[in-house]
Write an enzyme that holds these catalytic residues in place. Structure first.
Site, PDB file in Angstrom:
ATOM      1  N   TYR A  20      28.613  16.516  43.743  1.00 37.42           N
ATOM      2  CA  TYR A  20      28.031  16.961  42.440  1.00 37.42           C
ATOM      3  C   TYR A  20      26.944  15.901  42.003  1.00 37.42           C
ATOM      4  O   TYR A  20      25.920  16.309  41.187  1.00 37.42           O
ATOM      5  CB  TYR A  20      29.290  16.931  41.428  1.00 37.42           C
ATOM      6  CG  TYR A  20      29.034  17.106  40.093  1.00 37.42           C
ATOM      7  CD1 TYR A  20      28.935  18.579  39.454  1.00 37.42           C
ATOM      8  CD2 TYR A  20      29.149  16.169  39.190  1.00 37.42           C
ATOM      9  CE1 TYR A  20      28.662  18.908  38.449  1.00 37.42           C
ATOM     10  CE2 TYR A  20      29.050  16.677  37.637  1.00 37.42           C
ATOM     11  CZ  TYR A  20      28.641  17.889  37.350  1.00 37.42           C
ATOM     12  OH  TYR A  20      28.472  18.135  35.941  1.00 37.42           O
ATOM     13  N   LYS A  75      23.303  16.834  40.747  1.00 38.39           N
ATOM     14  CA  LYS A  75      22.859  16.669  39.587  1.00 38.39           C
ATOM     15  C   LYS A  75      21.699  15.572  39.404  1.00 38.39           C
ATOM     16  O   LYS A  75      20.845  15.966  38.686  1.00 38.39           O
ATOM     17  CB  LYS A  75      24.103  16.015  38.629  1.00 38.39           C
ATOM     18  CG  LYS A  75      24.922  17.098  38.464  1.00 38.39           C
ATOM     19  CD  LYS A  75      24.577  18.232  37.792  1.00 38.39           C
ATOM     20  CE  LYS A  75      25.393  19.166  37.093  1.00 38.39           C
ATOM     21  NZ  LYS A  75      24.484  20.418  36.667  1.00 38.39           N
TER      22      LYS A  75
END
Ligand SMILES: CCCCCCC[C@@H](O)CC(=O)SCCNC(=O)CCNC(=O)[C@H](O)C(C)(C)COP(=O)(O)OP(=O)(O)OC[C@H]1O[C@@H](n2cnc3c(N)ncnc32)[C@H](O)[C@@H]1OP(=O)(O)O
Length: 716
Positions: free
Chosen positions: A162, A166
């Protein structure tokens, strides 16, 4: 305030079935946008399907808004954009909000966990954006939001997939912002921390409650409004708070000492602390700026190497602003009590200026290990054994302004062997934009480190000059404050010798001593006010030797002799008669209009033109009457008009200035012609007194108490 509306605009919000996306969709629709509410309806990990989007569409329509639901995956982003075109005929705003989590510690993270998270966040944003891009270009309008996370910016345990995705969106934003610039496509990123399906069992319950998506939605809505001009912004928002976040780049360092040296693993190790030093880090907007910055720094490295030759030179940047000037002025005794000092203490003063000695601070290089390494084998120098011995400063270029950044070059030119002690001569040059502004030289007295067989003198040393043997032309006294050293040190010299009683005693002093440069600042102020028209730009050079320590609280007595444009001075401490600054001088460009006189001044320096000089005289005369316990009020009238009022307390005796009240014990009348005579230097105040040009008249009480004192001097 005009309501910001979105009438006529069509917005796609991905992942709008709940949480942040829903809040964005509801807010935009409530302000007139037609909204495509996209949501696949999956759980946090992307698994499963439900009809969250329908509920949101219903809520919008119930409130009179316009919306359609869309159930496509962002991986098929073109289909989501098609929903907008099919239903509303256009697309103006794209908010890439959809996301999933597959949190696992890295060891357990499978390739599928990695791919899925990247596919939804990064590829999903690519797909929707790519599908909308051509519409945006053609209509010369587009507003895009990416959704990043502090996990990407700072990293987060268990979120390697993640975090990577991101931060990828931040880079995506920066690149697209450049490509979209000429088509009025603004691409920005929100870094939200909100209560949502992604965070509901991760955040503590009370925090979860407070982190309402509705507090972030207005930030995002503003960033997609027609009026929003910024692009490539990364905005962190939560709890009704927002801030920009971005990368900064340190100054860095060449990976070697000299341009001709090789880069080795060891040279990298040596320079590492400079590589990671972020003190003067700054943000650069474009890649081109990075290249430009690098080329400039390498050029500077080459130039400095040529200048430095074999010397062990320390370079640094020094920045200052008005606050530094005011703090320094206080540290060297400037006071609002003295109107002439206000220009050094008040940044809005029309003649606000640095004191001439302020710039010595730039050259101090205290943070640099330069004196220690220059000592001969077996000898050392550190804060436990050094004293400031002498100081020189010379103004080569224009007098610097009230804020600026300098490049400072410091090196030790000689270490002299003075028998039991050593003296290191430290030269500094101060440049601004490659022009030399100032030169300084410090003699650092290294106690007990002589006897190494080195030279006793050096032709590099700028010497002190003995003061003339005659009586001084002027004397100014000023008491230093008990907290003078505590105040002065805040200008950057944190040597504990000046504040820590234990260090002072260990160094052989009864208590912490005053910084040499503080005492010097006092005396140069006295000279400047007396002979330099109080104009710092009038100073060409200053030299002084610190001959004996000064204790905070002691009274400095600056004795001055004028010889041409050189004002010789020495400073004594009144309490013990020690000469604490010896063989000193200030070279002026012009000697001021007040010429040499045998006038000694009051305890507080009040050299505000002719009034100050007269005030000093009055103070001096009345000082002889300390036994008279009275406070006198003087009205100073010029051509019948009261222009100032002085209060004289005989116990002090200090003259203070105030607004005229009309009442006074006496009036000192000064005519216009007297003023001209006095100001042009043909008469000094004392002479004026003698010649009776200065008339003292007033009430009986004043006359009785004061006249006997004045008579002998003024022959009234
Ligand atoms: C790079 C970053 C650096 C940062 C540095 C600054 C950090 C600051 O925080 C430090 C300070 O502010 S300290 C406070 C200010 N300084 C002082 O108070 C020192 C006062 N001076 C003394 O006590 C003595 O002069 C003393 C003790 C210095 C000398 O006295 P004596 O030992 O009695 O010396 P003397 O016998 O008279 O002379 C011996 C030779 O030394 C030369 N000399 C004397 N005083 C000197 C001085 N102040 N500076 C330079 N040289 C000095 C003499 O000329 C003599 O040499 P020669 O025989 O060749 O003429």
């Amino acid at each position: 305030m005009v309501e910001l509306r979105f009438d006529g605009r069509v917005a796609v919000v991905t992942g709008a079935g709940g949480g942040l996306g829903k809040a964005y969709a509801l807010l935009l629709a409530s302000r007139g946008a037609k909204v495509v509410v996209n949501d696949l309806g999956g759980a946090r990990d992307g698994v499963g399907k439900s009809n969250f989007a329908d509920d949101v569409v219903k809520e919008i329509r119930d409130k009179g808004g316009v919306a359609v639901a869309d159930y496509n995956s962002v991986v098929e982003g073109e289909k989501i954009i098609k929903t907008a075109i099919d239903n509303f005929g256009r697309i103006d705003i794209l908010i890439n909000n959809a996301g999933i989590l597959r949190d696992k510690s890295f060891l357990k993270l499978s390739e599928q966990d990695w791919d899925l998270v990247h596919t939804v966040h990064l590829k999903g944003a690519y797909k929707t954006t790519h599908a909308a891009w051509d519409y945006f270009r053609k209509q010369k309008f587009g507003r895009i939001i990416m959704t990043a996370s502090n996990s990407g910016i700072f990293g987060n345990f268990g979120q390697s997939n993640y975090s990577a995705a991101k931060l990828g969106l931040v880079g995506f934003t920066y690149a697209l912002a450049l490509e979209g610039a000429k088509y009025n496509i603004k691409v920005n990123t929100i870094v939200p921390t909100a209560a949502s399906r992604l965070t509901e069992d991760i955040l503590p319950p009370d925090m979860f409650q407070a982190m309402k998506p509705e507090l972030i939605a207005p930030v995002v809505a503003y960033m997609v409004h027609d009026s929003f001009e910024d692009t490539a912004q990364v905005i962190d928002s939560t709890l009704g708070y927002a801030t920009k976040t971005y990368f900064v780049r340190g100054v860095g360092s060449p990976l070697k000492k000299k341009p001709s040296d090789p880069v080795t693993i060891e040279s990298v190790q040596q320079q590492w602390s400079k590589v990671v030093d972020m003190k003067d880090a700054k943000h650069l907007d474009k890649m081109a700026e990075v290249t430009f910055d690098l080329v400039e720094r390498l050029q500077e490295f080459e130039d400095r190497a040529k200048l430095d030759g074999d010397k062990n030179v320390y370079w640094k940047n020094y920045s200052y602003d008005s606050k530094d000037l005011c703090l320094y002025a206080l540290g060297v005794g400037a006071s609002v009590v003295n109107p002439a000092d206000l220009k050094f203490l008040y940044e809005s003063h029309e003649n606000f200026s640095a004191l001439p000695t302020f710039f010595i601070l730039a050259a101090m290089c205290m943070e640099a290990p330069i004196v220690g390494p220059a000592m001969p084998p077996g000898k050392y120098a550190d804060f436990t054994n050094i004293l400031h011995g002498e100081q020189y400063i010379e103004y080569v270029g224009d007098f610097p302004g009230t804020e600026g950044t300098f490049q400072v070059r410091c090196y030790v030119s000689d270490v002299l062997d003075k028998g039991s002690s050593a003296v290191a001569i430290v030269n500094s040059e101060i440049y601004q934009d490659k022009s030399l502004l100032l030169r300084t030289q410090q003699h650092i007295f290294v106690v007990g480190q002589g006897g190494f067989g080195g030279p006793r003198k050096s032709t590099n040393a700028i010497d002190v000059v003995p003061v003339p043997k005659r009586t001084p032309d002027s004397v100014v006294e000023q008491r230093t404050a008990d907290d003078q050293a505590a105040l002065y040190r805040l200008s950057g010299d944190y040597n504990p010798l000046h504040i820590d009683p234990n260090v002072a005693v260990a160094s052989g002093h009864s208590k912490p001593i005053l910084h040499g440069l503080s005492s010097l600042g006092f005396s140069v102020r006295h000279v400047l006010a007396k002979y330099g028209d109080n104009n710092p730009g009038n100073v060409k050079a200053v030299k002084a030797r610190f001959a004996k320590p000064v204790l905070p609280g002691h009274t400095l007595v600056t004795e001055m002799w004028v010889e041409g444009k050189r004002v010789h001075f020495q400073t004594k401490t009144k309490e013990n008669g020690n000469v604490v600054i010896a063989g000193a001088y200030v070279d002026l460009k012009n000697v001021g209009s007040v010429q040499a006189s045998n006038v000694s001044s009051s305890e507080n320096l009040k050299s505000d033109g002719i009034f100050a000089r007269i005030k000093e005289e009055v103070s001096k005369n009345v000082e002889k009457a300390k036994s008279v316990n009275a406070v006198f009020l003087y009205n100073i009238t010029v051509n019948g008009k009261t222009v100032k009022q002085w209060t004289l307390d005989l116990k002090t005796p200090v003259v203070n200035e105030g607004e005229p009240t009309g009442k006074a014990d006496t009036t000192i009348t000064v005519s216009d012609s007297d003023m001209v005579d006095i100001a042009s230097g043909s008469l000094n105040p004392q002479v004026a007194f003698m010649k009776g040009k200065l008339k003292i008249a007033g009430n009986i009480m004043m006359a009785q108490k004061l006249q006997p004192l004045l008579k002998s001097e003024a022959k009234l």
